[in-house]
Motif scaffolding. Structure first.
Motif, short mmCIF file in Angstrom:
data_model
loop_
_atom_site.label_atom_id
_atom_site.label_comp_id
_atom_site.label_asym_id
_atom_site.label_seq_id
_atom_site.Cartn_x
_atom_site.Cartn_y
_atom_site.Cartn_z
N ASP A 1 4.21 -8.27 0.62
CA ASP A 1 3.51 -9.12 1.58
C ASP A 1 3.45 -10.57 1.09
N ALA A 2 3.15 -10.74 -0.20
CA ALA A 2 3.03 -12.08 -0.76
C ALA A 2 4.35 -12.83 -0.69
N VAL A 3 5.44 -12.13 -0.98
CA VAL A 3 6.77 -12.77 -0.97
C VAL A 3 7.17 -13.22 0.43
N PHE A 4 6.98 -12.34 1.39
CA PHE A 4 7.50 -12.61 2.73
C PHE A 4 6.55 -13.45 3.59
N SER A 5 5.41 -13.86 3.04
CA SER A 5 4.51 -14.73 3.79
C SER A 5 4.12 -15.96 2.98
N TRP A 6 4.90 -16.27 1.97
CA TRP A 6 4.58 -17.36 1.04
C TRP A 6 4.97 -18.70 1.63
N ASP A 7 6.18 -19.20 1.33
CA ASP A 7 6.59 -20.51 1.85
C ASP A 7 7.27 -20.41 3.21
N TYR A 8 7.65 -19.18 3.59
CA TYR A 8 8.28 -18.95 4.89
C TYR A 8 7.73 -17.65 5.46
N GLN A 9 7.33 -17.69 6.71
CA GLN A 9 6.82 -16.49 7.36
C GLN A 9 7.99 -15.69 7.93
N ASP A 10 8.35 -14.61 7.26
CA ASP A 10 9.46 -13.78 7.70
C ASP A 10 8.98 -12.88 8.84
N GLU A 11 9.26 -13.26 10.08
CA GLU A 11 8.70 -12.56 11.22
C GLU A 11 9.20 -11.12 11.33
N PHE A 12 10.40 -10.84 10.83
CA PHE A 12 10.91 -9.48 10.88
C PHE A 12 10.09 -8.56 9.97
N PHE A 13 9.89 -8.99 8.73
CA PHE A 13 9.08 -8.20 7.80
C PHE A 13 7.63 -8.13 8.26
N LEU A 14 7.05 -9.27 8.61
CA LEU A 14 5.62 -9.33 8.89
C LEU A 14 5.25 -8.57 10.16
N GLU A 15 6.12 -8.56 11.17
CA GLU A 15 5.81 -7.81 12.38
C GLU A 15 5.86 -6.32 12.11
N ARG A 16 6.84 -5.88 11.32
CA ARG A 16 6.88 -4.46 10.95
C ARG A 16 5.63 -4.07 10.14
N ARG A 17 5.21 -4.97 9.25
CA ARG A 17 4.01 -4.68 8.47
C ARG A 17 2.77 -4.60 9.35
N ARG A 18 2.65 -5.50 10.30
CA ARG A 18 1.49 -5.48 11.20
C ARG A 18 1.42 -4.17 11.97
N LYS A 19 2.59 -3.62 12.27
CA LYS A 19 2.65 -2.40 13.08
C LYS A 19 2.72 -1.13 12.23
N THR A 20 2.55 -1.25 10.92
CA THR A 20 2.65 -0.09 10.04
C THR A 20 1.31 0.22 9.39
N THR A 21 0.90 1.47 9.49
CA THR A 21 -0.28 1.96 8.78
C THR A 21 0.21 2.84 7.63
N VAL A 22 -0.24 2.53 6.42
CA VAL A 22 0.23 3.22 5.23
C VAL A 22 -0.80 4.28 4.81
N ILE A 23 -0.36 5.53 4.72
CA ILE A 23 -1.22 6.62 4.27
C ILE A 23 -0.73 7.08 2.91
N GLY A 24 -1.51 6.76 1.88
CA GLY A 24 -1.13 7.08 0.51
C GLY A 24 -1.53 8.49 0.12
N LEU A 25 -0.93 8.96 -0.98
CA LEU A 25 -1.17 10.31 -1.47
C LEU A 25 -1.25 10.29 -2.99
N ALA A 26 -2.35 10.80 -3.54
CA ALA A 26 -2.52 10.84 -5.00
C ALA A 26 -1.48 11.75 -5.63
N CYS A 27 -1.07 11.40 -6.84
CA CYS A 27 -0.06 12.18 -7.57
C CYS A 27 -0.73 13.23 -8.44
N THR A 28 -0.28 14.47 -8.33
CA THR A 28 -0.79 15.54 -9.18
C THR A 28 0.26 16.04 -10.17
N SER A 29 1.42 15.40 -10.17
CA SER A 29 2.46 15.75 -11.15
C SER A 29 3.25 14.49 -11.48
#
Length: 334
Positions: free
Chosen positions: A106-134
């Motif tokens: 996120d920091a890279v693609f919104s730093w000196d240039y707003q990469d609309e392709f990356f940022l729009e996909r990020r806005r539309k993505t919900t990340v569901i994480g999973l703890a590691c047991t191995s």
């Protein structure tokens, strides 16, 4: 606040999202290899293996079209890609080492240039994480300040429970909104305890000492030894969840074609090859030095954190057995 979802209800949750038209990207088996890919149904889900490649492809594709062109006579027609058409996405089952790379990108693609392709996909993505047991002997998330239960980059975070099912915690407003939309599938709590977390091989590396050495040893002869085995294949960059180099190339003929964004890697000889013929990184040790510098110095200089999440993919898959954790650990003792 923690809630609980059973394994059965989790499948119902995913199938409900898919039926509603949401793109659900999750670990699935493809020709014997587990990859983050769109699911057709929850039965395809594979949660007992770290996917071969990272989850960043959900919002930073390996190749993507930016525009297309067609020439007929003297008339040239351009057609741009509209990011508004990118689909709503849930990136599910993301290990902490992959999720932690999301704010790094996120920091890279919104730093000196707003990469609309990356940022729009990020806005539309919900990340569901999973703890590691191995974990295996290539895992080193704890060495770079993370953990098998780190929630950085996740909107919702699941922890496997000893009696089955998952404890779920909302980490962001986006995650809370998704949970509330499907709250009927969740219960307040579980009587079971979480499964024991994984134990990565390398517990901790003194990253401050690593950076201090890198700050003053750009020309150190040690680089020849560190990178002597590197063949410049670029695999490490392509499987890394935090690497983000790309090139923009026009592909086609004078009559028709596309302008595309394609992944690139600083380990490639042509990455810094000038039109004049000069290449400031004309030898492989210089190129591998840049990889280490970028991850443990340059990104830190700019954004105040390390460009490595300890996923270990580059160690597992390197064709000549280079171990970046061992290299950085050795640097920390110099």
């Amino acid at each position: 606040m923690h809630t609980f979802i059973s394994a059965h209800n989790l499948n119902t949750f995913l199938n409900t999202l898919i039926a509603a038209g949401t793109r659900v990207v999750a670990p699935r088996l493809n020709a014997g290899t587990v990859l983050y890919e769109p699911l057709q149904n929850a039965a395809e889900l594979v949660l007992d293996q770290l996917p071969r490649r990272s989850g960043k492809e959900a919002f930073f594709p390996l190749c993507e079209d930016i525009m297309s062109y067609r020439k007929e006579g003297q008339q040239v027609t351009l057609q741009t890609v509209d990011p508004a058409l990118f689909p709503e996405t849930v990136l599910f089952g993301v290990r902490p080492c992959d999720a932690a790379a999301v704010p790094v990108l996120d920091a890279v693609f919104s730093w000196d240039y707003q990469d609309e392709f990356f940022l729009e996909r990020r806005r539309k993505t919900t990340v569901i994480g999973l703890a590691c047991t191995s974990a295996d002997d290539a895992c080193f998330c704890t060495a770079v300040g993370l953990s098998p239960a780190a929630t950085a980059g996740s909107d919702l975070f699941l922890t496997p429970m000893s009696g089955g099912g998952y404890r779920c915690a909302a980490c962001t407003e986006k995650g809370e909104a998704l949970l509330q939309q499907h709250r009927g599938l969740f219960s307040p709590s579980s009587d079971h305890e979480p499964l024991p977390l994984a134990e990565p091989q390398v517990e901790r590396i003194d990253l401050a000492r690593v950076k201090a050495w890198l700050d003053t040893h750009f020309e150190d002869p040690a680089w020849d030894g560190i990178a002597t085995r590197c063949v410049g294949c670029g695999l490490c960059a392509f499987v890394c969840p935090a690497c983000h180099c790309f090139d923009i190339v026009d592909e086609g003929t004078e009559k028709a074609g596309k302008r595309r964004k394609n992944w690139d890697a600083c380990g490639f000889w042509k990455f810094t090859h000038h039109a004049s013929g000069h290449n400031p990184r004309d030898q492989q040790p210089k190129r591998y030095r840049n990889r280490i510098m970028h991850k443990f110095k340059y990104y830190d200089d700019k954004f105040g954190q390390t460009l490595c999440t300890g996923c270990g993919r580059c160690i597992r898959l390197c064709p000549v057995g280079i171990d970046i954790a061992a290299i950085v650990d050795e640097i920390s003792t110099k």
